[in-house]
Design an enzyme around this catalytic site. Sequence first.
Site, PDB file in Angstrom:
ATOM      1  N   TYR A 175       0.451   4.843  14.721  1.00  0.00           N
ATOM      2  CA  TYR A 175      -0.229   4.638  13.427  1.00  0.00           C
ATOM      3  C   TYR A 175      -1.562   5.389  13.390  1.00  0.00           C
ATOM      4  O   TYR A 175      -1.896   6.017  12.376  1.00  0.00           O
ATOM      5  CB  TYR A 175      -0.434   3.134  13.236  1.00  0.00           C
ATOM      6  CG  TYR A 175      -1.020   2.718  11.907  1.00  0.00           C
ATOM      7  CD1 TYR A 175      -0.219   2.658  10.758  1.00  0.00           C
ATOM      8  CD2 TYR A 175      -2.352   2.348  11.796  1.00  0.00           C
ATOM      9  CE1 TYR A 175      -0.753   2.251   9.540  1.00  0.00           C
ATOM     10  CE2 TYR A 175      -2.889   1.936  10.587  1.00  0.00           C
ATOM     11  CZ  TYR A 175      -2.092   1.889   9.468  1.00  0.00           C
ATOM     12  OH  TYR A 175      -2.632   1.476   8.264  1.00  0.00           O
ATOM     13  N   LYS A 219      -2.445   8.276  10.737  1.00  0.00           N
ATOM     14  CA  LYS A 219      -3.553   8.157   9.787  1.00  0.00           C
ATOM     15  C   LYS A 219      -4.600   9.247  10.021  1.00  0.00           C
ATOM     16  O   LYS A 219      -5.266   9.673   9.072  1.00  0.00           O
ATOM     17  CB  LYS A 219      -4.177   6.760   9.865  1.00  0.00           C
ATOM     18  CG  LYS A 219      -3.267   5.650   9.293  1.00  0.00           C
ATOM     19  CD  LYS A 219      -2.753   5.984   7.905  1.00  0.00           C
ATOM     20  CE  LYS A 219      -2.235   4.779   7.141  1.00  0.00           C
ATOM     21  NZ  LYS A 219      -1.630   5.145   5.842  1.00  0.00           N
ATOM     22  N   ASN A 260       1.033   6.012  -0.691  1.00  0.00           N
ATOM     23  CA  ASN A 260       0.555   4.740  -0.146  1.00  0.00           C
ATOM     24  C   ASN A 260       1.541   4.069   0.816  1.00  0.00           C
ATOM     25  O   ASN A 260       1.129   3.258   1.646  1.00  0.00           O
ATOM     26  CB  ASN A 260       0.255   3.803  -1.325  1.00  0.00           C
ATOM     27  CG  ASN A 260       0.026   2.372  -0.901  1.00  0.00           C
ATOM     28  OD1 ASN A 260      -1.036   2.019  -0.388  1.00  0.00           O
ATOM     29  ND2 ASN A 260       1.043   1.522  -1.087  1.00  0.00           N
ATOM     30  N   VAL A 284      10.569   6.997   1.360  1.00  0.00           N
ATOM     31  CA  VAL A 284       9.824   8.265   1.284  1.00  0.00           C
ATOM     32  C   VAL A 284      10.116   9.194   2.468  1.00  0.00           C
ATOM     33  O   VAL A 284       9.885  10.396   2.390  1.00  0.00           O
ATOM     34  CB  VAL A 284       8.300   8.043   1.155  1.00  0.00           C
ATOM     35  CG1 VAL A 284       7.951   7.335  -0.141  1.00  0.00           C
ATOM     36  CG2 VAL A 284       7.734   7.313   2.373  1.00  0.00           C
TER      37      VAL A 284
END
Length: 248
Positions: A154, A158, A89, A63
Amino acid sequence: MQLEGKVALVTGAGQGIGASVAQAYAREGARVAVVDMNGEAAARVAAEIVGAGGTAIGIACDVADRAQVEAAAAQVNAAWGRIDILVNNAGITRTAMLNKMTIEQWQQVIGVHLTGAFNCLQAVVGGMIARQYGRIIYVTSAAGVLGTIGQINYSAAKAGILGMTKSTAKELARYNITANAIAPGAATPMTEVIRTDDRFKEKYLDRIPLGRWAEPEEIAPVFLFFASDASAYVTGQILAADGGMTIH
Ligand SMILES: NC(=O)c1ccc[n+]([C@@H]2O[C@H](COP(=O)([O-])OP(=O)(O)OC[C@H]3O[C@@H](n4cnc5c(N)ncnc54)[C@H](O)[C@@H]3O)[C@@H](O)[C@H]2O)c1
């Protein structure tokens, strides 16, 4: 069936939460593009869906690579003529304390979660606008709200997803396209170290009021809710399916 006639593209669907979501959508009648950079895993999950009587294709795609994402979306449109549901996802972790984290670790995580989600969004949104219908589902994490030691990359990614969710929801509402995010907490390979390593496992479990990790199959119904007409009037929301870990 709740997703009869719909086409869904689920990224990172070769295992874990994404695989369960792909299977749950197929059981509800959707045709599902199982997208994963691990092409063998994508093909395996698609074959399982077809074996169970559903409709799916497996597509190898990173992706973070825009050309690969555009090719994957074109393949789905060629096969089924539309993409109604996008589940962003796919995800990775590259864990290191912040003073030791390499720029590559930073960029890889940002590249998959943020640029990857943006690539997929742009690859599907034109068709959704033309058809005046779409469901976009992002995947965030408690890390994006609370921060996590050793995961500044991360946690930043997020947290970024939260902003993407809200901007997507505001910008696309006029086209009857909703955008929501789920913050899951599930027993998958991604969480194996914190679930099994003695240094972390008790500490993490103590933070989960329900006292256990979910199985990916227990998270999939939340993804079904945001993909289905049951959530037609819900947009820009973050739903934590994390056993209560982020109650505050
Ligand atoms: N498991 C949890 O408790 C938890 C908690 C919070 C958030 N999440 C998020 O949920 C999502 C799914 O996590 P999981 O636990 O199922 O992870 P997982 O590691 O079991 O599966 C992730 C899948 O994504 C694929 N992938 C990775 N990079 C990719 C890329 N560049 N392009 C395409 N596919 C790629 C992998 O091959 C793998 O099949 C992730 O976004 C993760 O950050 C998980």
